[in-house]
Design an enzyme around this catalytic site. Sequence first.
Site, PDB file in Angstrom:
ATOM      1  N   HIS A  54       6.205   4.272   2.492  1.00  0.00           N
ATOM      2  CA  HIS A  54       5.198   5.083   1.815  1.00  0.00           C
ATOM      3  C   HIS A  54       5.809   6.387   1.288  1.00  0.00           C
ATOM      4  O   HIS A  54       5.519   6.807   0.172  1.00  0.00           O
ATOM      5  CB  HIS A  54       4.041   5.396   2.768  1.00  0.00           C
TER       6      HIS A  54
ATOM      7  N   GLN B  98       8.937   6.964   0.408  1.00  0.00           N
ATOM      8  CA  GLN B  98       9.787   6.663  -0.745  1.00  0.00           C
ATOM      9  C   GLN B  98       8.935   6.388  -1.986  1.00  0.00           C
ATOM     10  O   GLN B  98       9.223   6.886  -3.073  1.00  0.00           O
ATOM     11  CB  GLN B  98      10.687   5.466  -0.441  1.00  0.00           C
ATOM     12  N   ASP B  99       7.874   5.629  -1.807  1.00  0.00           N
ATOM     13  CA  ASP B  99       6.969   5.338  -2.913  1.00  0.00           C
ATOM     14  C   ASP B  99       6.312   6.615  -3.423  1.00  0.00           C
ATOM     15  O   ASP B  99       6.222   6.843  -4.635  1.00  0.00           O
ATOM     16  CB  ASP B  99       5.900   4.344  -2.443  1.00  0.00           C
ATOM     17  N   HIS B 100       5.882   7.452  -2.506  1.00  0.00           N
ATOM     18  CA  HIS B 100       5.243   8.721  -2.851  1.00  0.00           C
ATOM     19  C   HIS B 100       6.208   9.607  -3.640  1.00  0.00           C
ATOM     20  O   HIS B 100       5.821  10.215  -4.648  1.00  0.00           O
ATOM     21  CB  HIS B 100       4.813   9.419  -1.558  1.00  0.00           C
TER      22      HIS B 100
END
Length: 94
Positions: A68, A70-72
């Site tokens: 999450h 890294q995605d954020h």
Amino acid sequence: MQLIMYGGEAKSNAMEAIQAAKKQLFEVADVKLQAAHAALLVAHHSQTELLSKEAQGEKNELNLFLIHGQDHLMTSIAFVDLTKEIIDLYKQLN
């Protein structure tokens, strides 16, 4: 957690920058964009630390927080990049 926190802070500042530019408050927009870049820098340093540890053989536990985060961060980077373009468009329209 720093990826999530500072990525979110960057995106929030970028959104505030767009809202300021929409109101033709370009100095405020520029300050908010600088704050977004500063938050991204902190998040990026955290990411670099994780990558360095991995490169040195220290395995990071793959969990939902890391994914999450890294995605954020990646979403926030794209959002901040687009914010600069949107502000430039508002400046041209003004």
